[in-house]
Design an enzyme around this catalytic site. Sequence first.
Site, PDB file in Angstrom:
ATOM      1  N   ALA A  75      36.834 -20.289  60.537  1.00  0.00           N
ATOM      2  CA  ALA A  75      37.783 -20.967  59.645  1.00  0.00           C
ATOM      3  C   ALA A  75      38.358 -22.226  60.303  1.00  0.00           C
ATOM      4  CB  ALA A  75      38.913 -20.016  59.255  1.00  0.00           C
ATOM      5  N   GLY A  76      38.427 -22.223  61.648  1.00  0.00           N
ATOM      6  CA  GLY A  76      38.964 -23.396  62.339  1.00  0.00           C
ATOM      7  C   GLY A  76      40.146 -23.098  63.251  1.00  0.00           C
ATOM      8  N   LYS A  77      40.392 -21.825  63.533  1.00  0.00           N
ATOM      9  CA  LYS A  77      41.560 -21.462  64.352  1.00  0.00           C
ATOM     10  C   LYS A  77      41.508 -22.116  65.725  1.00  0.00           C
ATOM     11  CE  LYS A  77      40.582 -17.069  64.057  1.00  0.00           C
ATOM     12  NZ  LYS A  77      39.332 -17.233  63.278  1.00  0.00           N
ATOM     13  N   THR A  78      40.384 -21.975  66.410  1.00  0.00           N
ATOM     14  CA  THR A  78      40.271 -22.530  67.766  1.00  0.00           C
ATOM     15  C   THR A  78      40.352 -24.057  67.730  1.00  0.00           C
ATOM     16  OG1 THR A  78      39.006 -20.635  68.565  1.00  0.00           O
ATOM     17  CG2 THR A  78      38.750 -22.683  69.795  1.00  0.00           C
ATOM     18  N   SER A  98      42.896 -11.599  63.553  1.00  0.00           N
ATOM     19  CA  SER A  98      44.004 -10.719  63.132  1.00  0.00           C
ATOM     20  C   SER A  98      43.921 -10.369  61.646  1.00  0.00           C
ATOM     21  CB  SER A  98      45.375 -11.285  63.513  1.00  0.00           C
ATOM     22  OG  SER A  98      45.498 -12.666  63.345  1.00  0.00           O
ATOM     23  N   GLY A 116      42.794 -16.054  60.302  1.00  0.00           N
ATOM     24  CA  GLY A 116      41.750 -16.542  59.389  1.00  0.00           C
ATOM     25  C   GLY A 116      40.400 -16.031  59.842  1.00  0.00           C
ATOM     26  N   LEU A 117      39.429 -16.212  58.975  1.00  0.00           N
ATOM     27  CA  LEU A 117      38.072 -15.728  59.228  1.00  0.00           C
ATOM     28  C   LEU A 117      37.450 -16.399  60.444  1.00  0.00           C
ATOM     29  CD1 LEU A 117      36.719 -15.953  55.560  1.00  0.00           C
ATOM     30  CD2 LEU A 117      37.278 -13.840  56.792  1.00  0.00           C
ATOM     31  N   SER A 118      36.396 -15.800  60.943  1.00  0.00           N
ATOM     32  CA  SER A 118      35.608 -16.436  61.998  1.00  0.00           C
ATOM     33  C   SER A 118      35.028 -17.739  61.437  1.00  0.00           C
ATOM     34  CB  SER A 118      34.476 -15.487  62.415  1.00  0.00           C
ATOM     35  OG  SER A 118      33.650 -16.124  63.351  1.00  0.00           O
TER      36      SER A 118
HETATM   37  N1  LIG Z   1      38.568 -28.926  58.050  1.00  0.00           N
HETATM   38  C1  LIG Z   1      38.186 -28.223  59.120  1.00  0.00           C
HETATM   39  N2  LIG Z   1      39.128 -27.605  59.865  1.00  0.00           N
HETATM   40  C2  LIG Z   1      38.745 -26.881  60.967  1.00  0.00           C
HETATM   41  N3  LIG Z   1      37.465 -26.754  61.383  1.00  0.00           N
HETATM   42  C3  LIG Z   1      36.505 -27.354  60.653  1.00  0.00           C
HETATM   43  C4  LIG Z   1      36.826 -28.097  59.489  1.00  0.00           C
HETATM   44  N4  LIG Z   1      35.678 -28.576  58.965  1.00  0.00           N
HETATM   45  C5  LIG Z   1      34.695 -28.167  59.765  1.00  0.00           C
HETATM   46  N5  LIG Z   1      35.168 -27.429  60.783  1.00  0.00           N
HETATM   47  C6  LIG Z   1      34.346 -26.841  61.838  1.00  0.00           C
HETATM   48  O1  LIG Z   1      34.359 -25.449  61.690  1.00  0.00           O
HETATM   49  C7  LIG Z   1      34.243 -24.833  62.961  1.00  0.00           C
HETATM   50  C8  LIG Z   1      35.408 -23.902  63.159  1.00  0.00           C
HETATM   51  O2  LIG Z   1      35.164 -23.160  64.333  1.00  0.00           O
HETATM   52  P1  LIG Z   1      36.339 -22.526  65.189  1.00  0.00           P
HETATM   53  O3  LIG Z   1      37.457 -23.484  65.349  1.00  0.00           O
HETATM   54  O4  LIG Z   1      35.697 -21.986  66.411  1.00  0.00           O
HETATM   55  O5  LIG Z   1      36.799 -21.360  64.216  1.00  0.00           O
HETATM   56  P2  LIG Z   1      37.522 -19.985  64.561  1.00  0.00           P
HETATM   57  O6  LIG Z   1      38.214 -20.153  65.879  1.00  0.00           O
HETATM   58  O7  LIG Z   1      38.475 -19.798  63.411  1.00  0.00           O
HETATM   59  O8  LIG Z   1      36.459 -18.964  64.578  1.00  0.00           O
HETATM   60  C9  LIG Z   1      34.226 -25.951  64.009  1.00  0.00           C
HETATM   61  O9  LIG Z   1      32.899 -26.222  64.358  1.00  0.00           O
HETATM   62  C10 LIG Z   1      34.838 -27.115  63.247  1.00  0.00           C
HETATM   63  O10 LIG Z   1      34.380 -28.346  63.719  1.00  0.00           O
HETATM   64 MG   LIG Z   2      37.998 -19.109  67.652  1.00  0.00          MG
END
Ligand SMILES: Nc1ncnc2c1ncn2[C@@H]1O[C@H](COP(=O)(O)OP(=O)(O)O)[C@@H](O)[C@H]1O
Ligand SMILES: [Mg+2]
Length: 180
Positions: free
Chosen positions: A17-20, A87, A13-15
Site C-alpha cells: 500500500a505504501g507504508k514503508t 496491523s 494498510g495492505l502489503s
Molecule cells: N501513491 C503511492 N503511494 C505510496 N507508494 C506508491 C504509490 N504509488 C506507487 N507506489 C509504490 O508502491 C510500493 C509500495 O511499497 P511499500 O512502501 O514497500 O509498501 P508497504 O510497506 O505498505 O508494503 C512502492 O514501490 C511505491 O513506490
Molecule cells: Mg513495508
Amino acid sequence: MADEKGFTLWFTGLSGAGKTTISHLVETALRERGSRVEVLDGDVVRENLSKGLGFSKEDRDTNIRRIAFVANLLSRNGVPVITAAISPYREIRDEARQMMNGRFIEIYVKASVEACEERDVKGLYAKARAGEIKEFTGVSDPYEEPVNPEITVETEEQSPEESAHQIITYLEDNGWLSKN
Ligand SMILES: Nc1ncnc2c1ncn2[C@@H]1O[C@H](COP(=O)(O)OP(=O)(O)O)[C@@H](O)[C@H]1O
Ligand SMILES: [Mg+2]
C-alpha cells in the site's frame, strides 16, 4: 528540539500500500526539523524483535503488541515514533491506541487489493495467488479497515510525497509539530 512532543504515527494498510515508502518520507521530513523520530517497520521488526514469529492470528497479534509496547515506551518519553506494519486487526490496533493515551495517530495507507496486486513490488501477491504463501493479507487472510483513522492517505490518487505532506500538515495543525 529538546522539548519535542512524543506521538506515534501508526501506519496500517495492505502489503504494497505504501507504508514503508511514505514512512521514510515522513521520517526524513521530521529529521530535517531536528526530530529524534524512530521507525518501527514491520519487515525490520520481524527480523529482530519478532524474529521467529509467523503469520497466524496469534503471531500477528504478538508482533503488533510488541511494536505497540516499544512505540509506547519511546513516545511517552518524547520520541516520535512511526510504525509501519500491516496491523490487520482492528482490535489490536485499538489496544495500541488505548495504551498510548492520546498519543496515537492512526494513518490508513489506503490502496485496494487490486492496486497493490498490480504494483506487486515484491512479487508476493503472485506467490499468494499461486498458493505459495499462505495467510497472505488481502488474499487469503483478513484485513480490517480502520473505522475512524485520524488520517487516510489515498495512495491511488496521490503521490507518496503528497501523502507525506498531508501527514506533516496534520501534525502541524494539531499541535504536535511547530509550523516551519
Ligand atoms: N501513491 C503511492 N503511494 C505510496 N507508494 C506508491 C504509490 N504509488 C506507487 N507506489 C509504490 O508502491 C510500493 C509500495 O511499497 P511499500 O512502501 O514497500 O509498501 P508497504 O510497506 O505498505 O508494503 C512502492 O514501490 C511505491 O513506490
Ligand atoms: Mg513495508
